[in-house]
Enzyme design. Structure first.
Site, PDB file in Angstrom:
ATOM      1  N   ILE A 109      24.501  14.614 -11.224  1.00 30.58           N
ATOM      2  CA  ILE A 109      24.940  14.368  -9.633  1.00 30.58           C
ATOM      3  C   ILE A 109      24.955  16.671 -10.441  1.00 30.58           C
ATOM      4  CG2 ILE A 109      26.263  13.891  -8.342  1.00 30.58           C
ATOM      5  CD1 ILE A 109      28.790  14.715 -10.239  1.00 30.58           C
ATOM      6  N   THR A 110      23.817  16.234 -12.281  1.00 30.37           N
ATOM      7  CA  THR A 110      24.586  17.654 -12.822  1.00 30.37           C
ATOM      8  C   THR A 110      22.835  17.818 -12.844  1.00 30.37           C
ATOM      9  OG1 THR A 110      25.815  16.345 -14.584  1.00 30.37           O
ATOM     10  CG2 THR A 110      24.452  18.640 -15.140  1.00 30.37           C
ATOM     11  N   PRO A 123       7.428   5.905  -5.869  1.00 28.75           N
ATOM     12  CA  PRO A 123       7.340   6.974  -6.729  1.00 28.75           C
ATOM     13  C   PRO A 123       8.443   6.466  -8.082  1.00 28.75           C
ATOM     14  CG  PRO A 123       7.755   8.468  -4.800  1.00 28.75           C
ATOM     15  CD  PRO A 123       7.354   6.642  -4.260  1.00 28.75           C
ATOM     16  N   LEU A 124       7.615   6.303  -9.555  1.00 24.40           N
ATOM     17  CA  LEU A 124       8.712   6.244 -10.654  1.00 24.40           C
ATOM     18  C   LEU A 124       9.384   6.383 -10.835  1.00 24.40           C
ATOM     19  CD1 LEU A 124       4.966   4.757 -12.823  1.00 24.40           C
ATOM     20  CD2 LEU A 124       6.983   3.366 -12.273  1.00 24.40           C
ATOM     21  N   GLY A 149       0.809  -0.962   0.258  1.00 25.70           N
ATOM     22  CA  GLY A 149       0.311  -0.509  -0.389  1.00 25.70           C
ATOM     23  C   GLY A 149       0.910   1.337  -0.267  1.00 25.70           C
ATOM     24  N   TYR A 201      28.029   2.989  -0.635  1.00 23.98           N
ATOM     25  CA  TYR A 201      28.256   4.666  -1.666  1.00 23.98           C
ATOM     26  C   TYR A 201      28.836   5.324  -1.294  1.00 23.98           C
ATOM     27  CZ  TYR A 201      24.633   2.478  -4.353  1.00 23.98           C
ATOM     28  OH  TYR A 201      23.653   1.360  -5.121  1.00 23.98           O
TER      29      TYR A 201
HETATM   30  P1  NAP Z   1      22.729   5.339 -14.809  1.00 27.82           P
HETATM   31  O1  NAP Z   1      22.036   5.928 -13.612  1.00 27.82           O
HETATM   32  O2  NAP Z   1      22.461   4.603 -15.715  1.00 27.82           O
HETATM   33  O3  NAP Z   1      23.557   6.492 -15.294  1.00 27.82           O
HETATM   34  C1  NAP Z   1      24.054   7.780 -14.792  1.00 27.82           C
HETATM   35  C2  NAP Z   1      25.511   8.364 -15.601  1.00 27.82           C
HETATM   36  O4  NAP Z   1      24.196   8.892 -16.238  1.00 27.82           O
HETATM   37  C3  NAP Z   1      25.990   9.533 -15.177  1.00 27.82           C
HETATM   38  O5  NAP Z   1      27.156   8.883 -15.722  1.00 27.82           O
HETATM   39  C4  NAP Z   1      25.059  10.452 -15.108  1.00 27.82           C
HETATM   40  O6  NAP Z   1      25.846  11.567 -15.633  1.00 27.82           O
HETATM   41  C5  NAP Z   1      24.377  10.224 -16.440  1.00 27.82           C
HETATM   42  N1  NAP Z   1      23.012  10.798 -17.349  1.00 27.82           N
HETATM   43  C6  NAP Z   1      22.245  10.711 -15.978  1.00 27.82           C
HETATM   44  N2  NAP Z   1      21.645  11.037 -16.460  1.00 27.82           N
HETATM   45  C7  NAP Z   1      21.946  11.917 -17.720  1.00 27.82           C
HETATM   46  C8  NAP Z   1      20.911  12.715 -19.039  1.00 27.82           C
HETATM   47  N3  NAP Z   1      20.015  13.069 -18.723  1.00 27.82           N
HETATM   48  N4  NAP Z   1      21.483  12.590 -19.491  1.00 27.82           N
HETATM   49  C9  NAP Z   1      23.147  11.652 -20.043  1.00 27.82           C
HETATM   50  N5  NAP Z   1      23.600  10.953 -19.586  1.00 27.82           N
HETATM   51  C10 NAP Z   1      22.599  10.873 -18.046  1.00 27.82           C
HETATM   52  O7  NAP Z   1      23.809   4.846 -13.091  1.00 27.82           O
HETATM   53  P2  NAP Z   1      24.677   3.831 -12.622  1.00 27.82           P
HETATM   54  O8  NAP Z   1      24.522   4.701 -10.827  1.00 27.82           O
HETATM   55  O9  NAP Z   1      24.878   2.995 -12.179  1.00 27.82           O
HETATM   56  O10 NAP Z   1      22.542   3.118 -11.532  1.00 27.82           O
HETATM   57  C11 NAP Z   1      22.156   4.089 -11.213  1.00 27.82           C
HETATM   58  C12 NAP Z   1      21.218   3.349  -9.297  1.00 27.82           C
HETATM   59  O11 NAP Z   1      21.198   2.665  -9.451  1.00 27.82           O
HETATM   60  C13 NAP Z   1      23.094   4.218  -8.625  1.00 27.82           C
HETATM   61  O12 NAP Z   1      23.360   5.583  -8.497  1.00 27.82           O
HETATM   62  C14 NAP Z   1      22.372   3.457  -7.740  1.00 27.82           C
HETATM   63  O13 NAP Z   1      21.395   4.768  -6.964  1.00 27.82           O
HETATM   64  C15 NAP Z   1      21.576   2.320  -8.102  1.00 27.82           C
HETATM   65  N6  NAP Z   1      22.315   0.526  -8.373  1.00 27.82           N
HETATM   66  C16 NAP Z   1      21.450  -0.642  -7.804  1.00 27.82           C
HETATM   67  C17 NAP Z   1      22.139  -1.404  -8.366  1.00 27.82           C
HETATM   68  C18 NAP Z   1      22.461  -2.517  -6.981  1.00 27.82           C
HETATM   69  O14 NAP Z   1      23.198  -3.356  -7.136  1.00 27.82           O
HETATM   70  N7  NAP Z   1      21.624  -2.453  -6.135  1.00 27.82           N
HETATM   71  C19 NAP Z   1      23.579  -1.488  -8.474  1.00 27.82           C
HETATM   72  C20 NAP Z   1      24.111  -0.563  -9.765  1.00 27.82           C
HETATM   73  C21 NAP Z   1      23.072   0.745  -9.370  1.00 27.82           C
HETATM   74  P3  NAP Z   1      25.586  12.586 -14.020  1.00 27.82           P
HETATM   75  O15 NAP Z   1      25.570  12.898 -12.298  1.00 27.82           O
HETATM   76  O16 NAP Z   1      27.531  12.975 -14.569  1.00 27.82           O
HETATM   77  O17 NAP Z   1      25.469  13.875 -14.730  1.00 27.82           O
END
Ligand code: NAP
Length: 272
Positions: A212-213, A11-12, A7, A46
């Protein structure tokens, strides 16, 4: 907003925080909350949860417009932190209550736990969320159907292909340059990232793009003002190539090989 079986509203679109440095993540979370994000994905591993908690304290509370209970916060326990005694010390107190994801043998089975107050104990409840890698190159169609059958919400991590990973391979496919996605981006006057996030939200998958942008944080949540046609949804799903970006590797005899491939429960060869 996706309503989980408990319940609770999830958010998506949420903000990912892996690789967001302590000096940058607080501002990123503030921008996200100001842009309408109400879901933040975190983990002690992290190394930046205290700064995320600082952003919460700055942005939330009476007279600040955002209530803590309006924000869905995920944290995750590393494989060595599954004992109940290890749960509480994992996350800083300023995150208040959280949703805990247990990483089980790399297979991220999510168990919703509640920490209503600092001192309350952690309650184990039926799993409600499954967080896995998913994006158009790893569409997870079978796994999504499996989740639906079990009323599990699927959260897609690395939804943009995780381009800031340290171990990027020079020959790996670049998701954000995929031509089929670029064509849709042109048609809708959106970016490839927005097409990808829209595709996931439209098929009911939660995404947690990390940025982070400021401009990208805003861009990534501006996906609710257009709809992909059913045929276009299929076109995005069709670029699937079983490509997994997040595979822990080790070097054996000079070759990079999957770290856990010999484990009896290695999950990445199964469709779900
Ligand atoms: P991601 O979200 O697929 O990609 C992040 C990258 O994409 C960064 O370099 C970011 O750059 C860039 N980016 C973001 N928005 C953009 C846009 N609109 N256009 C172009 N580039 C863009 O990668 P991720 O960090 O691996 O995955 C997302 C999150 O999932 C993680 O941060 C974490 O919270 C979670 N995660 C969980 C697990 C797990 O094992 N449960 C594993 C991996 C990830 P800037 O930041 O420089 O803007």
């Amino acid at each position: 907003v996706f309503t989980a079986v408990t319940g609770r509203k999830m958010p998506l679109v949420g903000l990912g925080t892996w690789k967001s440095e302590p000096g940058q993540v607080k501002q990123a979370v503030i921008w996200a909350l100001q842009s309408g994000y109400r879901h933040i994905d975190c983990a002690p591993i992290y190394g930046n949860e205290p700064e995320i908690g600082e952003a919460f304290q700055e942005m939330m509370g009476p007279e600040k417009g955002i209530r803590r209970e309006d924000v869905f916060v995920t944290s995750k326990l590393w494989n060595t932190k599954h004992h109940p005694d290890d749960v509480e010390p994992c996350s800083p107190k300023n995150l208040s209550y959280i949703v805990v994801v247990l990483n089980l043998n790399e297979f991220n089975s999510a168990v919703e736990c509640k920490r209503e107050q600092r001192n309350s104990s952690v309650a184990s409840i039926k799993p409600t969320v499954l967080q896995v890698e998913s994006h158009p190159y790893l569409a997870q169609v079978e796994l999504l159907a499996h989740c639906r059958d079990r009323s599990l919400v699927m959260t897609a991590y690395s939804p943009l292909g995780s381009p800031d990973r340290a171990w990027k391979h020079p020959e790996e496919p670049v998701l954000l340059e995929e031509p089929a996605i670029a064509a849709l981006a042109k048609k809708y006057n959106k970016t490839p990232a927005q097409i990808i996030i829209r595709w996931q939200t439209q098929r009911g998958v939660v995404t947690i793009p990390k940025s982070i942008t400021e401009s990208r944080i805003k861009e990534n949540i501006q996906v609710f003002d257009f709809t992909l046609e059913p045929e276009e949804m299929n076109q995005v799903t069709a670029v699937h190539r079983g490509w997994r970006y997040i595979v822990p590797t080790i070097t054996v005899d000079g070759k990079s090989v999957p770290r856990d491939a010999a484990h009896p429960h290695y999950p990445f060869n199964d469709p779900y």
